[in-house]
Design an enzyme around this catalytic site. Sequence first.
Site, short mmCIF file in Angstrom:
data_model
loop_
_atom_site.label_atom_id
_atom_site.label_comp_id
_atom_site.label_asym_id
_atom_site.label_seq_id
_atom_site.Cartn_x
_atom_site.Cartn_y
_atom_site.Cartn_z
N ASP A 117 -21.48 -0.84 -15.81
CA ASP A 117 -20.11 -0.58 -15.39
C ASP A 117 -19.35 -1.88 -15.65
O ASP A 117 -19.84 -2.97 -15.32
CB ASP A 117 -20.03 -0.24 -13.90
CG ASP A 117 -20.24 1.26 -13.62
OD1 ASP A 117 -20.74 1.96 -14.52
OD2 ASP A 117 -19.92 1.71 -12.51
N ASP A 170 -13.94 0.04 -13.66
CA ASP A 170 -15.35 0.40 -13.84
C ASP A 170 -15.67 0.75 -15.29
O ASP A 170 -16.76 0.51 -15.76
CB ASP A 170 -15.71 1.61 -12.97
CG ASP A 170 -15.49 1.36 -11.49
OD1 ASP A 170 -15.19 0.20 -11.12
OD2 ASP A 170 -15.61 2.32 -10.71
N ASP A 181 -16.84 -7.16 -7.89
CA ASP A 181 -15.51 -7.60 -7.47
C ASP A 181 -15.19 -7.46 -5.98
O ASP A 181 -14.03 -7.59 -5.59
CB ASP A 181 -14.42 -6.96 -8.35
CG ASP A 181 -14.51 -5.45 -8.45
OD1 ASP A 181 -15.44 -4.87 -7.87
OD2 ASP A 181 -13.63 -4.86 -9.11
N CYS A 209 -10.35 -2.93 -8.40
CA CYS A 209 -11.04 -1.74 -8.91
C CYS A 209 -10.09 -0.76 -9.60
O CYS A 209 -10.44 -0.18 -10.62
CB CYS A 209 -11.72 -0.98 -7.78
SG CYS A 209 -13.01 -1.87 -6.93
N HIS A 214 -20.91 -3.33 -8.64
CA HIS A 214 -19.62 -3.95 -8.96
C HIS A 214 -19.51 -5.31 -8.26
O HIS A 214 -19.74 -5.42 -7.07
CB HIS A 214 -18.43 -3.04 -8.59
CG HIS A 214 -18.56 -1.71 -9.26
ND1 HIS A 214 -17.87 -0.61 -8.86
CD2 HIS A 214 -19.31 -1.31 -10.33
CE1 HIS A 214 -18.19 0.42 -9.64
NE2 HIS A 214 -19.07 0.01 -10.54
O1 DAV Z 1 -18.16 -2.66 -1.22
O2 DAV Z 1 -18.93 -4.07 -2.58
C1 DAV Z 1 -16.82 -2.71 -4.16
C2 DAV Z 1 -16.41 -2.16 -5.46
C3 DAV Z 1 -16.56 -0.72 -5.69
N1 DAV Z 1 -15.94 -0.31 -6.94
C4 DAV Z 1 -18.39 -3.01 -2.35
C5 DAV Z 1 -17.98 -2.13 -3.50
#
Ligand code: DAV
Length: 376
Positions: A207, A123, A258, A360, A256
């Site tokens: 991020d 992030d 990913d 992540c 995010h």
């Molecule tokens: O559920 O799409 C994924 C990534 C969170 N750092 C999601 C979040």
Amino acid sequence: MLTSEHSKRLASTKTLPIVNSYNEWDTLQEIIVGRVEGACVPQFDATIKANTYPKNWWFFQKYGGRPYPQELLEPASKQLNEFCRVLEGEGVTVRRPDIIDFSSSYKTPDFEATGLYAAMPRDILTVIGNEIIEAPMAWRARFFEYRAYRSLMKEYLKQGAKWTTAPKPLMSDELYDFDYPIETVEDRHELAELGRFVTTEFEPCFDAADITRCGRDLFVQRSQVTNKLGITWLRNHLGDRFRVHTLKFQDPNPMHIDATFVPLRPGLVLTNPDRPCYQIDIFKKAGWDVVTAVQPTLPDNWPLYMSSKWLCMNILILDPKRVIVEKDEEPMHKFFKNLGFEVIPVAFRHVYTFGGSFHCVTCDIRRDSQLEEYGF
Ligand code: DAV
């Protein structure tokens, strides 16, 4: 698969710089793996509200500003350590951030808050070539997160890396829409369609996990934590050597990229069946195959305070043949094997509870890659 015609070498590198990564798939040599020690539950504010579901708000109301409950920390910490052991067994050098107590409170001229964690380096950090960029993240709880990575950054700097911090946001009230209405999923769908998010365009923020890298082409989404000005900063900063494309997904709650859109190797991208991409033609025209993830297996009662079951897509690619996938996501194992990957299963669901999975919790520092383009 792409032919050599689609994959054009733009530069050649004999000895790899200490920090060197241009994409998500070349052979991994060194990586930062986050940690949950010192983690603090963020205080419940408009940004947290916008990225969590009403059924979980009690958790932030009860624990906000306090260390994560020990019974959540311990199993997650063990799974992270085991993940590091697996990576080392595969020949990857693993580095960890410093341990910091994120529950100490801070006050700037613009706001007061407590912290979050150093669990998700993806992030805050992105590596583009030999440059490591610290992202100007949007959550007040993340303002001082960089402190956990400073020992590593200084070390990489001394070994020749280019180290950049994007302009730090003030995070004053103007950066947020405190009236952002988010009681229902329908609200969120409607607002996302309109391009309205909890962050405003007051100042740049992003991020790093909203970026995915395919050599010369980077793909970024406007999300709850990445605004258009943040994308403009990245584009202007990187200049002519890179092309920064903005993608939009049918996603009520983007945060995010990913677990939404995951390039797997040259010519192959993994997409989320619940979050179609409006610009998928960019990939199709470039000759890429688009594959859709199979359903996750996580039970409904698993505690997930900050993310979704689509963490099953949040895999880590060690090289174009080897991929780390969560141990219990068996349909995903089969899926990757059918694509010709060797699957390395690692148990990671206790880490899911902290909001992320393998992609992540990492930041790849060095892959055996050089700047290429892949047909775009
Ligand atoms: O559920 O799409 C994924 C990534 C969170 N750092 C999601 C979040």
